[in-house]
Motif scaffolding. Sequence first.
Motif, PDB file in Angstrom:
ATOM      1  N   TRP A 141       0.798  -1.469  -0.126  1.00 50.45           N
ATOM      2  CA  TRP A 141       0.152   0.028  -0.025  1.00 50.45           C
ATOM      3  C   TRP A 141       0.593   1.312  -0.150  1.00 50.45           C
ATOM      4  N   LYS A 162      -9.232   2.237  10.218  1.00 49.26           N
ATOM      5  CA  LYS A 162      -9.060   0.767  11.004  1.00 49.26           C
ATOM      6  C   LYS A 162     -10.685   0.088  12.235  1.00 49.26           C
ATOM      7  N   GLN A 204       0.182   3.973  -3.179  1.00 49.18           N
ATOM      8  CA  GLN A 204      -0.025   4.760  -2.198  1.00 49.18           C
ATOM      9  C   GLN A 204       1.111   6.361  -3.302  1.00 49.18           C
ATOM     10  N   ASP A 263      -6.670   6.642   9.878  1.00 47.65           N
ATOM     11  CA  ASP A 263      -5.917   5.462   9.370  1.00 47.65           C
ATOM     12  C   ASP A 263      -6.580   4.470  11.099  1.00 47.65           C
ATOM     13  N   GLU A 299      -7.012  -1.705   1.459  1.00 44.87           N
ATOM     14  CA  GLU A 299      -5.790  -2.336   2.935  1.00 44.87           C
ATOM     15  C   GLU A 299      -6.097  -2.333   4.204  1.00 44.87           C
ATOM     16  N   ASN A 340      -8.627   6.501  -2.333  1.00 47.09           N
ATOM     17  CA  ASN A 340      -9.766   6.047  -1.316  1.00 47.09           C
ATOM     18  C   ASN A 340     -10.737   4.532  -0.726  1.00 47.09           C
ATOM     19  N   LYS A 384      -7.595   2.633   0.277  1.00 48.12           N
ATOM     20  CA  LYS A 384      -7.249   2.440   1.211  1.00 48.12           C
ATOM     21  C   LYS A 384      -7.869   1.357   2.369  1.00 48.12           C
ATOM     22  N   GLU A 385      -9.736   1.263   1.309  1.00 45.39           N
ATOM     23  CA  GLU A 385     -10.520   0.337   2.527  1.00 45.39           C
ATOM     24  C   GLU A 385      -9.674  -0.998   2.024  1.00 45.39           C
TER      25      GLU A 385
END
Length: 469
Positions: A20, A286, A24, A282, A57, A51, A54-55
């Motif tokens: 990631w 999470k 990224q 983050d 990950e 976006n 990231k979800e």
Amino acid sequence: PSKEYEVKRRAIYRGVQEIWYFVQQELEKLKKKGHDQSAPELASLIQEILNSGKEHEIVLLNDLQELSSMEGHDAWRTTESRALSDLVQRRLHYLQNPVDCSKARKLVCNLNKSCGYGCQIHHAAYCFIMAYATKRTLILNSKKWRYHRGGWEKVFLPLSDTCTDPSGLDRSNWPGTNETQVIELPIVDMLSPRPTFLPLAIPRDLSERMIRLHGDPQVWWIGQFMKYLLRYQPETQKMLDQAKEKMNFKTPVVGVHVRRTDKVGTEAAFHSIDEYMLFVADFFNKLEMKEKVAVRRVYLASDDPSVLPEAKKKYPDYEFLGDVSIAKGAAVATRYTDSSLRGILVDIHMLAHSDHLVCTFSSQVCRLAYEIMQTLHPDASSKFKSLDDIYYYGGQGPHQQTAIYSHKAHRTGEISMEVGDVLGIAGNHWDGYSKGINERTKQSGLYPSFKAVDKYNIVDFPVYSEVAV
Ligand code: GDP
């Protein structure tokens, strides 16, 4: 779970983070290109990918965390962590409490290094590791300690119940001989010869268990010395409990340390509060994938009193704990007073007791909090985000990695490597790449972080067979 299973599981966790970081960063570069070439639709499309990515990950990392607790593995980890820590603590207790102090072999360490609190605690821990490795009782000479004129024992429990007298039949500076009764230790920067057992070395007799239990056994080991050293006096404990209650310190909470003032521009770069808050967000995003978070709490420590008000103003959706008066007392001019000691004790305690740390590992304050954090969980090695350095210990021996996949350099700045190559690692750029030197080819540059793993320096320490396993 076997050691191999645990090592692999954690490698996958890191792998997810690394892929990631890589994707990224590459997408951010593309997004910038989109803006530069006045293609705003492209830039916003890339932002959407960022976006969603990231979800992805976050969910993967949560799944891996869940996996780690299945099949009774969490229970095993708790039991093993307790057993291993108890063993080390009993050894330290044995070392520090000789039956006859007048005959004991001693290592004398002066707590007069002219540097900050974190630096001094690291100095003391270095001395303690040297004491353990040479099987000498550590005598900490802390009279007129700059953080407390009354000495170490006013804040922490004495290191020994039976032996605090530094005298002996004969004394010498390091290294002396095995028979010399009292050896005086210089600061690590002046140490000569340098023994193999300095950090980040880990002891051979415990290494298998440590590697199985913990994602960074090198830090776990340091943490064990901190655990013994930093046993609070009842007064100190009371002060911390009261501070905790007053500020309503509760989990979930992220600890943020923003090191500014004298450090900026000399030993570290300036980082805005926004950079830290990205990683705080983050953490909560999470967590919110798994459970409802009522309050996004942040414990914010800094030596710059402007940070807390700025953060409160800029991030009204977060609840910030922390004390501007502590930050005021942390400025260079007022740093070494009794009230500044209280401030740094509170800050480090709260940072270490947070669920996650966001900080700069270039600061000893943050590294110390991270080390202590390791003593509070079976494995807290991934509960941090450093904006700059990877973990290190001042005066440490070489930190090396081993290439586990070959790599052909294809971008400028990259280096090639073959499986088994030893790399001296200088840092992780948190963009998929680490920087280092390939010791075989002598080339230095960037290599993909996922293609290398830490090469532990496993060293023979005394095994303390007098202490029951
Ligand atoms: P480093 O210089 O950041 O690597 O860490 P040191 O601990 O060696 O020296 C910095 C000193 O500045 C600390 O020991 C404190 O006295 C003070 N300081 C820095 N950051 C903070 C902070 O967040 N809170 C408090 N209370 N003091 C700090």
